[in-house]
Write a protein that holds these residues in place. Structure first.
Motif, PDB file in Angstrom:
ATOM      1  N   ASP A 194     -44.112  -5.905  11.078  1.00  0.00           N
ATOM      2  CA  ASP A 194     -43.051  -6.643  11.764  1.00  0.00           C
ATOM      3  C   ASP A 194     -43.265  -6.634  13.276  1.00  0.00           C
ATOM      4  OD1 ASP A 194     -41.802  -7.296   9.412  1.00  0.00           O
ATOM      5  OD2 ASP A 194     -40.280  -5.716   9.542  1.00  0.00           O
ATOM      6  N   GLU A 195     -43.658  -5.482  13.826  1.00  0.00           N
ATOM      7  CA  GLU A 195     -43.936  -5.408  15.265  1.00  0.00           C
ATOM      8  C   GLU A 195     -45.107  -6.314  15.627  1.00  0.00           C
ATOM      9  OE1 GLU A 195     -43.211  -1.223  17.274  1.00  0.00           O
ATOM     10  OE2 GLU A 195     -44.115  -0.951  15.292  1.00  0.00           O
ATOM     11  N   ALA A 196     -46.152  -6.267  14.812  1.00  0.00           N
ATOM     12  CA  ALA A 196     -47.309  -7.122  15.074  1.00  0.00           C
ATOM     13  C   ALA A 196     -46.910  -8.588  15.050  1.00  0.00           C
ATOM     14  CB  ALA A 196     -48.410  -6.843  14.054  1.00  0.00           C
ATOM     15  N   ALA A 197     -46.027  -8.960  14.126  1.00  0.00           N
ATOM     16  CA  ALA A 197     -45.555 -10.345  14.047  1.00  0.00           C
ATOM     17  C   ALA A 197     -44.770 -10.719  15.300  1.00  0.00           C
ATOM     18  CB  ALA A 197     -44.698 -10.532  12.802  1.00  0.00           C
ATOM     19  N   GLU A 198     -43.997  -9.770  15.836  1.00  0.00           N
ATOM     20  CA  GLU A 198     -43.245 -10.032  17.066  1.00  0.00           C
ATOM     21  C   GLU A 198     -44.194 -10.210  18.246  1.00  0.00           C
ATOM     22  OE1 GLU A 198     -40.567  -6.765  17.442  1.00  0.00           O
ATOM     23  OE2 GLU A 198     -39.326  -7.371  15.725  1.00  0.00           O
ATOM     24  N   PHE A 199     -45.228  -9.378  18.323  1.00  0.00           N
ATOM     25  CA  PHE A 199     -46.224  -9.526  19.395  1.00  0.00           C
ATOM     26  C   PHE A 199     -46.891 -10.900  19.293  1.00  0.00           C
ATOM     27  CE2 PHE A 199     -46.964  -4.655  19.216  1.00  0.00           C
ATOM     28  CZ  PHE A 199     -45.930  -4.441  20.101  1.00  0.00           C
ATOM     29  N   ARG A 200     -47.263 -11.269  18.074  1.00  0.00           N
ATOM     30  CA  ARG A 200     -47.923 -12.563  17.883  1.00  0.00           C
ATOM     31  C   ARG A 200     -47.006 -13.702  18.309  1.00  0.00           C
ATOM     32  NH1 ARG A 200     -50.815 -15.151  12.440  1.00  0.00           N
ATOM     33  NH2 ARG A 200     -50.924 -17.283  13.269  1.00  0.00           N
ATOM     34  N   ALA A 201     -45.742 -13.627  17.910  1.00  0.00           N
ATOM     35  CA  ALA A 201     -44.793 -14.682  18.272  1.00  0.00           C
ATOM     36  C   ALA A 201     -44.639 -14.778  19.787  1.00  0.00           C
ATOM     37  CB  ALA A 201     -43.449 -14.416  17.612  1.00  0.00           C
TER      38      ALA A 201
ATOM     39  N   LEU B  23     -46.916 -13.916  22.053  1.00  0.00           N
ATOM     40  CA  LEU B  23     -48.144 -14.500  22.577  1.00  0.00           C
ATOM     41  C   LEU B  23     -48.159 -16.010  22.356  1.00  0.00           C
ATOM     42  CD1 LEU B  23     -51.066 -14.415  23.662  1.00  0.00           C
ATOM     43  CD2 LEU B  23     -51.807 -13.915  21.319  1.00  0.00           C
ATOM     44  N   GLU B  24     -47.788 -16.440  21.184  1.00  0.00           N
ATOM     45  CA  GLU B  24     -47.837 -17.870  20.888  1.00  0.00           C
ATOM     46  C   GLU B  24     -46.776 -18.643  21.663  1.00  0.00           C
ATOM     47  OE1 GLU B  24     -50.052 -17.922  16.582  1.00  0.00           O
ATOM     48  OE2 GLU B  24     -47.852 -17.780  16.559  1.00  0.00           O
ATOM     49  N   GLN B  25     -45.691 -17.970  22.042  1.00  0.00           N
ATOM     50  CA  GLN B  25     -44.716 -18.610  22.924  1.00  0.00           C
ATOM     51  C   GLN B  25     -45.296 -18.775  24.329  1.00  0.00           C
ATOM     52  OE1 GLN B  25     -41.649 -19.794  21.766  1.00  0.00           O
ATOM     53  NE2 GLN B  25     -41.733 -20.883  23.723  1.00  0.00           N
ATOM     54  N   VAL B  26     -46.052 -17.775  24.786  1.00  0.00           N
ATOM     55  CA  VAL B  26     -46.748 -17.889  26.079  1.00  0.00           C
ATOM     56  C   VAL B  26     -47.708 -19.077  26.044  1.00  0.00           C
ATOM     57  CG1 VAL B  26     -48.404 -16.786  27.637  1.00  0.00           C
ATOM     58  CG2 VAL B  26     -46.545 -15.435  26.640  1.00  0.00           C
ATOM     59  N   GLU B  27     -48.453 -19.192  24.964  1.00  0.00           N
ATOM     60  CA  GLU B  27     -49.386 -20.315  24.832  1.00  0.00           C
ATOM     61  C   GLU B  27     -48.638 -21.652  24.900  1.00  0.00           C
ATOM     62  OE1 GLU B  27     -52.975 -18.576  22.079  1.00  0.00           O
ATOM     63  OE2 GLU B  27     -51.075 -19.030  21.083  1.00  0.00           O
TER      64      GLU B  27
ATOM     65  N   ALA C  53     -60.073  -0.110  21.896  1.00  0.00           N
ATOM     66  CA  ALA C  53     -59.122  -0.212  20.796  1.00  0.00           C
ATOM     67  C   ALA C  53     -58.924  -1.696  20.502  1.00  0.00           C
ATOM     68  CB  ALA C  53     -57.786   0.434  21.177  1.00  0.00           C
ATOM     69  N   TRP C  54     -59.097  -2.083  19.241  1.00  0.00           N
ATOM     70  CA  TRP C  54     -58.960  -3.490  18.831  1.00  0.00           C
ATOM     71  C   TRP C  54     -57.794  -3.575  17.875  1.00  0.00           C
ATOM     72  CZ3 TRP C  54     -58.717  -7.287  15.226  1.00  0.00           C
ATOM     73  CH2 TRP C  54     -59.189  -8.571  15.549  1.00  0.00           C
ATOM     74  N   ILE C  55     -56.699  -4.239  18.301  1.00  0.00           N
ATOM     75  CA  ILE C  55     -55.469  -4.285  17.517  1.00  0.00           C
ATOM     76  C   ILE C  55     -55.344  -5.653  16.859  1.00  0.00           C
ATOM     77  CG2 ILE C  55     -52.944  -4.161  17.607  1.00  0.00           C
ATOM     78  CD1 ILE C  55     -54.845  -2.556  20.380  1.00  0.00           C
ATOM     79  N   ALA C  56     -55.133  -5.652  15.549  1.00  0.00           N
ATOM     80  CA  ALA C  56     -54.981  -6.900  14.804  1.00  0.00           C
ATOM     81  C   ALA C  56     -53.544  -7.398  14.891  1.00  0.00           C
ATOM     82  CB  ALA C  56     -55.362  -6.683  13.342  1.00  0.00           C
ATOM     83  N   LEU C  57     -53.362  -8.639  15.332  1.00  0.00           N
ATOM     84  CA  LEU C  57     -52.051  -9.278  15.349  1.00  0.00           C
ATOM     85  C   LEU C  57     -51.921 -10.303  14.219  1.00  0.00           C
ATOM     86  CD1 LEU C  57     -51.395  -9.782  19.166  1.00  0.00           C
ATOM     87  CD2 LEU C  57     -50.919  -7.800  17.716  1.00  0.00           C
TER      88      LEU C  57
END
Length: 289
Positions: free
Chosen positions: A30-37, A39-43, A129-133
């Motif tokens: 869920d946290e990863a999904a929030e980070f992705r969202a 980032l995609e809002q920034v885009e 460190a490589w974090i998967a979103l």
């Protein structure tokens, strides 16, 4: 008080034996999904904005200087607790980069060693460190590591400048890497891997129907030193810096603020001497276009 994210002695030993360690769970899905969202809002909000450089450059190089999300993730205690098992209690952030492969595309990352282009020699005072979103699978183009390859020195590399290679110069190690020698680093959203800067690694194309989004954070201990560029920069994330080998920088307060953009350009200019060293033509990510 110990943390659930601290490396065990067995994990630390395995990292130094193999040159990488995975999978390590740091965030919930869920946290990863929030980070992705975020980032995609920034885009969405900034793709057409009048920025000095293309938005992709800011995502791909030193995102932690202009995108608060990148700095926030890089400074997260859970990641730092894990990284401390490799670098010790004093930890600096040298860079943070979003690596994004769009669905059904041919973009790859050539097999390479990170330290070839950092200007820091073969220092052990670093870890990525490589974090998967989003899901990192063989189909989506997850990273491949060559076990034990960090025990080599910096090997010769070739700059291909391939349009499908996500690296700045399309760089590839000038040795044949057998498919049998590759370990596929599959990660769920919220999981991460660690790898040494001499570990040979790369990734294939994204044949899936989803974006493959990862955040690569380059951590240093203060003993690292820039040997090529006249100046280099780092953000202290934990502990103290008794060496002062890097100019200290702060996390941005807002997206693409004038102050952050000015700092970004200064860092880009100073680092380009190391990151573009030896290139036989311009490296757009690190030089003015």
């Amino acid at each position: 008080m110990s943390s659930a994210h601290e490396l065990t002695q067995e994990q630390s030993d395995r990292y130094w034996q193999d040159g990488f360690l995975f999978p390590l769970s740091v965030f919930s899905e869920d946290e990863a999904a929030e980070f992705r969202a975020e980032l995609e809002q920034v885009e969405k909000d900034w793709l057409a904005a009048d920025l000095p450089l293309p938005l992709n450059t800011y995502k791909r190089v030193n995102a932690h200087l202009v995108i608060p999300l990148a700095a926030r993730i890089a400074q997260d205690k859970r990641i730092l607790d894990t990284v401390e098992g490799v670098l010790g209690p004093d930890i600096m952030i040298w860079s943070a980069e979003f690596f994004i492969k769009e669905p059904q595309t041919k973009q790859t990352v050539g097999m390479h060693q990170d330290l070839t282009y950092w200007g820091m020699g073969e220092t052990p005072d670093q870890v990525t460190a490589w974090i998967a979103l989003s899901p990192a699978t063989v189909q989506s183009g997850c990273m491949d590591f060559v076990r034990g390859s960090h025990k080599n020195p910096i090997l010769p590399h070739t700059d291909t400048y391939s349009e499908t290679n996500l690296l700045s110069r399309g760089q590839e190690v000038a040795v044949d890497v057998s498919e049998d020698d590759k370990t596929h680093i599959e990660l769920k959203p919220g999981q991460m891997s660690l790898h040494h800067g001499l570990t040979i690694h790369g990734s294939g194309p994204n044949a899936s129907n989803d974006r493959r989004i990862g955040l690569a954070i380059r951590y240093l201990s203060p003993g690292a030193q820039q040997l090529v560029a006249d100046r280099d920069y780092a953000m202290l994330a934990r502990g103290s810096d008794a060496h002062s080998n890097f100019v200290p920088v702060q996390a941005p307060d807002a997206l693409f603020s004038p102050e952050a953009l000015a700092l970004y350009e200064q860092v880009r200019l100073d680092q380009s001497k190391a990151l573009a060293e030896g290139a036989d033509s311009a490296v757009p990510l690190y030089t003015k276009m």
